[in-house]
Design an enzyme around this catalytic site. Structure first.
Site, PDB file in Angstrom:
ATOM      1  N   LYS A 206       0.808  -1.176  -0.118  1.00  0.00           N
ATOM      2  CA  LYS A 206       0.240  -0.010   0.140  1.00  0.00           C
ATOM      3  C   LYS A 206       0.862   1.270   0.193  1.00  0.00           C
ATOM      4  CE  LYS A 206      -2.636   2.570   3.325  1.00  0.00           C
ATOM      5  NZ  LYS A 206      -3.779   2.605   4.352  1.00  0.00           N
ATOM      6  N   LYS A 208       0.963   5.252   0.672  1.00  0.00           N
ATOM      7  CA  LYS A 208       0.129   6.142   1.346  1.00  0.00           C
ATOM      8  C   LYS A 208       0.497   7.675   0.251  1.00  0.00           C
ATOM      9  CE  LYS A 208      -1.738   6.872   4.490  1.00  0.00           C
ATOM     10  NZ  LYS A 208      -3.233   7.052   4.329  1.00  0.00           N
ATOM     11  N   ASP A 236      -3.528   5.150  -1.027  1.00  0.00           N
ATOM     12  CA  ASP A 236      -4.562   5.681  -0.064  1.00  0.00           C
ATOM     13  C   ASP A 236      -4.329   7.098  -0.140  1.00  0.00           C
ATOM     14  OD1 ASP A 236      -6.129   6.567   2.097  1.00  0.00           O
ATOM     15  OD2 ASP A 236      -5.000   5.512   3.317  1.00  0.00           O
ATOM     16  N   PRO A 237      -5.075   7.904  -0.847  1.00  0.00           N
ATOM     17  CA  PRO A 237      -4.763   9.333  -0.576  1.00  0.00           C
ATOM     18  C   PRO A 237      -5.433  10.347   0.327  1.00  0.00           C
ATOM     19  CG  PRO A 237      -6.070   9.136  -2.488  1.00  0.00           C
ATOM     20  CD  PRO A 237      -6.052   7.843  -2.001  1.00  0.00           C
ATOM     21  N   ASN A 238      -6.094   9.503   1.279  1.00  0.00           N
ATOM     22  CA  ASN A 238      -6.932   9.835   2.268  1.00  0.00           C
ATOM     23  C   ASN A 238      -8.133  11.204   1.722  1.00  0.00           C
ATOM     24  OD1 ASN A 238      -4.387   9.249   4.283  1.00  0.00           O
ATOM     25  ND2 ASN A 238      -6.373   8.738   5.110  1.00  0.00           N
ATOM     26  N   GLU A 261      -7.959   3.033  -1.743  1.00  0.00           N
ATOM     27  CA  GLU A 261      -8.602   3.361  -0.673  1.00  0.00           C
ATOM     28  C   GLU A 261      -8.709   4.805  -0.448  1.00  0.00           C
ATOM     29  OE1 GLU A 261      -6.024   1.631   2.720  1.00  0.00           O
ATOM     30  OE2 GLU A 261      -6.535   3.192   4.041  1.00  0.00           O
ATOM     31  N   GLU A 267     -17.722  16.458  -1.065  1.00  0.00           N
ATOM     32  CA  GLU A 267     -17.527  17.559  -1.935  1.00  0.00           C
ATOM     33  C   GLU A 267     -18.846  18.115  -2.572  1.00  0.00           C
ATOM     34  OE1 GLU A 267     -14.686  15.987  -4.989  1.00  0.00           O
ATOM     35  OE2 GLU A 267     -16.555  15.741  -6.302  1.00  0.00           O
ATOM     36  N   ASN A 290     -11.088   3.874   5.538  1.00  0.00           N
ATOM     37  CA  ASN A 290     -11.070   3.766   7.153  1.00  0.00           C
ATOM     38  C   ASN A 290     -11.693   5.516   7.474  1.00  0.00           C
ATOM     39  OD1 ASN A 290      -7.940   4.455   5.936  1.00  0.00           O
ATOM     40  ND2 ASN A 290      -8.461   5.708   7.842  1.00  0.00           N
ATOM     41  N   ASP A 314     -10.402  -1.214  12.037  1.00  0.00           N
ATOM     42  CA  ASP A 314      -9.408  -1.143  12.956  1.00  0.00           C
ATOM     43  C   ASP A 314      -9.891  -1.589  14.451  1.00  0.00           C
ATOM     44  OD1 ASP A 314      -7.455   0.007  14.683  1.00  0.00           O
ATOM     45  OD2 ASP A 314      -6.681   1.419  13.441  1.00  0.00           O
ATOM     46  N   HIS A 340      -7.193  -1.034   9.186  1.00  0.00           N
ATOM     47  CA  HIS A 340      -6.506   0.016   9.255  1.00  0.00           C
ATOM     48  C   HIS A 340      -5.548   0.068  10.362  1.00  0.00           C
ATOM     49  CE1 HIS A 340      -6.108   4.375  11.331  1.00  0.00           C
ATOM     50  NE2 HIS A 340      -5.979   4.710  10.019  1.00  0.00           N
ATOM     51  N   SER A 341      -4.293   1.155  10.089  1.00  0.00           N
ATOM     52  CA  SER A 341      -3.300   1.245  11.293  1.00  0.00           C
ATOM     53  C   SER A 341      -2.959   2.451  11.330  1.00  0.00           C
ATOM     54  CB  SER A 341      -2.264   0.052  10.586  1.00  0.00           C
ATOM     55  OG  SER A 341      -1.106   0.689  11.136  1.00  0.00           O
ATOM     56  N   ASN A 342      -2.126   2.639  12.293  1.00  0.00           N
ATOM     57  CA  ASN A 342      -1.356   3.873  12.869  1.00  0.00           C
ATOM     58  C   ASN A 342      -0.208   3.399  13.411  1.00  0.00           C
ATOM     59  OD1 ASN A 342      -2.642   6.640  12.283  1.00  0.00           O
ATOM     60  ND2 ASN A 342      -4.209   5.872  13.462  1.00  0.00           N
ATOM     61  N   HIS A 369       1.806  -0.411  10.443  1.00  0.00           N
ATOM     62  CA  HIS A 369       2.951   0.416  10.374  1.00  0.00           C
ATOM     63  C   HIS A 369       4.196  -0.145  10.998  1.00  0.00           C
ATOM     64  CE1 HIS A 369       0.013   3.622   9.468  1.00  0.00           C
ATOM     65  NE2 HIS A 369       0.860   4.474   9.422  1.00  0.00           N
ATOM     66  N   ARG A 422      -0.195  14.077  19.011  1.00  0.00           N
ATOM     67  CA  ARG A 422       0.277  14.087  17.258  1.00  0.00           C
ATOM     68  C   ARG A 422      -0.085  15.258  16.733  1.00  0.00           C
ATOM     69  NH1 ARG A 422      -1.074   9.802  12.765  1.00  0.00           N
ATOM     70  NH2 ARG A 422      -0.562  10.831  10.885  1.00  0.00           N
TER      71      ARG A 422
HETATM   72  O1  LIG Z   1       0.267   7.214   9.538  1.00  0.00           O
HETATM   73  C1  LIG Z   1      -0.302   7.993   8.573  1.00  0.00           C
HETATM   74  O2  LIG Z   1       0.146   9.072   8.347  1.00  0.00           O
HETATM   75  C2  LIG Z   1      -1.361   7.615   7.934  1.00  0.00           C
HETATM   76  O3  LIG Z   1      -1.953   8.535   7.250  1.00  0.00           O
HETATM   77  C3  LIG Z   1      -2.617   7.357   9.184  1.00  0.00           C
HETATM   78  O4  LIG Z   1      -2.667   8.328  10.030  1.00  0.00           O
HETATM   79  C4  LIG Z   1      -3.846   7.052   8.690  1.00  0.00           C
HETATM   80  O5  LIG Z   1      -4.948   7.289   9.630  1.00  0.00           O
HETATM   81  C5  LIG Z   1      -4.171   5.554   7.921  1.00  0.00           C
HETATM   82  O6  LIG Z   1      -3.075   5.169   7.969  1.00  0.00           O
HETATM   83  C6  LIG Z   1      -4.854   5.355   6.827  1.00  0.00           C
HETATM   84  O7  LIG Z   1      -5.111   4.454   6.315  1.00  0.00           O
HETATM   85  O8  LIG Z   1      -5.595   6.416   6.345  1.00  0.00           O
HETATM   86 MG   LIG Z   2      -6.660   4.970   4.813  1.00  0.00          MG
END
Ligand SMILES: O=C([O-])[C@@H](O)[C@@H](O)[C@H](O)[C@@H](O)C(=O)[O-]
Ligand SMILES: [Mg+2]
Length: 446
Positions: A206, A208, A236-238, A261, A267, A290, A314, A340-342, A369, A422
């Protein structure tokens, strides 16, 4: 009535470790990341542990819950967790602020606190019953090994920040050096993937995103797929891409992206669930999230709209048992379970291993992570990622034992931090002066 042990002690322990300068839509990761351990001891002499993301508010919530937990039977696990949910501990904390906008997708609320209590109690129950936690979840233990993916980030030049980022070690596997060095180009990210694959045997990756131009991120995904043709690759561009942009970037990419993702979000008056549904119809690509299906009501709306295929359940905000229920629903409803993870320590690694082990049917490789933190152990025999999988220990509970010297050192590091929560904006401002979060603008496009 059972001879259940009763809870005799509850400890809330914030802990800190080191991280690399990883980029995401919220900015750059600090050189430090923090988590909270909840350690519950019972009258049988067992200790159960849960790990969750650290905020000061969550610690207060857990400290307030402690007197209520002490003296309770551990076999009241279900009722205790339900009671904590119902009390909605936010009400008891008027000082609790909404999560900063910059991390709006990370659910904090009181669910993190309830998740920690539930995890620690499950660990205790497993020890009481002499069963692994996976046996106490969902349909019981389904597998001994849980697939996880190689979670890749673009990495900024740490030397531009006046913060104690670690330089990495050169006397170990190359991964432990590379993970600290700048990686902004496509070739550098592929090199990172190769090192991670060599060290951990990952099958899937994956990336980010939300950091560079969408076209560059898709080109990075194409290069990863070219290098690892068998891999399930995702980006995953959030939700930072617009719906139109996401469709343009991803249409016809089914041979590269196994799923996407959170490609887009709310929008122009349309919710993220609505835009994801349109994205799915326009591209035919499976969608993971997530961001828009993080509680039962949201999940219901997302499924009614046919907006998602892969809920990333998660356990740190769903709780272990609710996440396991999602695993069961995914199996019955022909969806795919993911996680999902952090940034996290090895207690969370065990939590997600037991969750994945309980999920029936096919699951997609879980996010973790851990590779960015591997080596900073808080347990005596940490679970390991080998051949892209975490093996469950053949032990009761989570099957882990805290290394108290390490926990105390990580707690001292936390206590030494001037800023506790954070905030990815602060390190990011070393890279771009005055940088501010914009959920719809890639991090570096300023
Ligand atoms: O660790 C990061 O920077 C991720 O962007 C995290 O904060 C996200 O919550 C996550 O991993 C995601 O899949 O969106
Ligand atoms: Mg994500």
């Amino acid at each position: 009535m059972s001879d259940s042990p009763v809870i005799t002690d509850v400890k809330v322990i914030p802990v800190t470790g080191y991280d690399s300068m990883l980029l995401n839509i919220a900015g750059a990761h600090s050189c430090f990341f923090s988590r909270v351990l909840l350690v519950i001891t019972d009258s049988a002499g067992h200790s159960g542990v849960g790990e969750i993301p650290a905020t000061q508010v969550v610690q207060k919530i857990l400290q307030n819950a402690a007197p209520y937990l002490i003296g309770q039977k551990i076999t009241r696990l279900n009722a205790l967790v339900a009671e904590l949910h119902q009390r909605d501990l936010r009400d008891e904390h008027p000082d609790m602020q909404p999560f900063p906008q910059a991390r709006a997708w990370d659910l904090e609320r009181h669910y993190n606190a309830v998740a920690a209590v539930e995890a620690a109690l499950l660990d205790l129950m497993g020890q009481f019953l002499n069963e692994p936690v996976a046996e106490l979840l969902g349909a019981g233990k389904q597998r001994d090994e849980v697939p996880v993916l190689g979670y890749l980030f673009y990495i900024a030049d740490r030397q531009r920040a006046d913060m104690p980022y670690q330089p990495g070690r050169q006397d170990q596997h190359p991964w432990y050096h590379l993970r600290h060095q700048q990686a902004m180009g496509i070739d550098e990210v592929v090199r990172l993937a190769e090192a991670a694959q060599d060290r951990y045997g990952f099958k899937d990756f994956k990336l980010k995103g939300g950091v560079q131009r969408g076209e560059t991120e898709i080109e990075t995904a194409i290069a990863l797929k070219k290098r690892f043709p068998e891999a399930r690759v995702t980006v995953d561009p959030n939700a930072s891409w617009s719906l139109d942009q996401a469709i343009t970037l991803c249409r016809g990419m089914g041979d590269v992206l196994s799923y996407v993702e959170d490609p887009c979000g709310a929008e122009n008056g349309y919710s993220g669930r609505e835009t994801l549904a349109e994205f799915k119809r326009a591209t035919g690509l499976p969608v993971a999230t997530n961001m828009i299906a993080n509680d039962w009501r949201q999940l219901n709306h997302a499924l009614q709209l046919n907006a998602i295929d892969i809920p990333l359940a998660d356990p740190h905000f769903w709780t272990m048992r609710s996440a396991a229920t999602i695993g069961q629903l995914c199996h019955e409803w022909r969806l795919t379970m993911g996680c999902h993870s952090n940034n996290h320590f090895d207690i969370s690694l065990a939590m997600l291993a037991h969750l994945g082990a309980s999920a029936p049917g096919d699951i997609t490789s879980f996010d973790t992570h851990w590779i960015w933190q591997d080596g900073q152990y808080l347990t005596k025999e940490p679970l390991q990622i080998r051949e892209g999988k975490i093996s469950l220990p053949d032990k009761p509970g989570f099957g882990i034992e805290l290394d108290w010297e390490k926990v105390e050192a990580a707690n001292r590091l936390y206590n030494s931090l001037p800023v506790k929560d954070r905030d990815d904006t602060v390190p990011m401002q070393y890279l771009i002066d005055g940088w501010q979060f914009n959920p719809k603008q890639a991090t570096l496009l300023r």
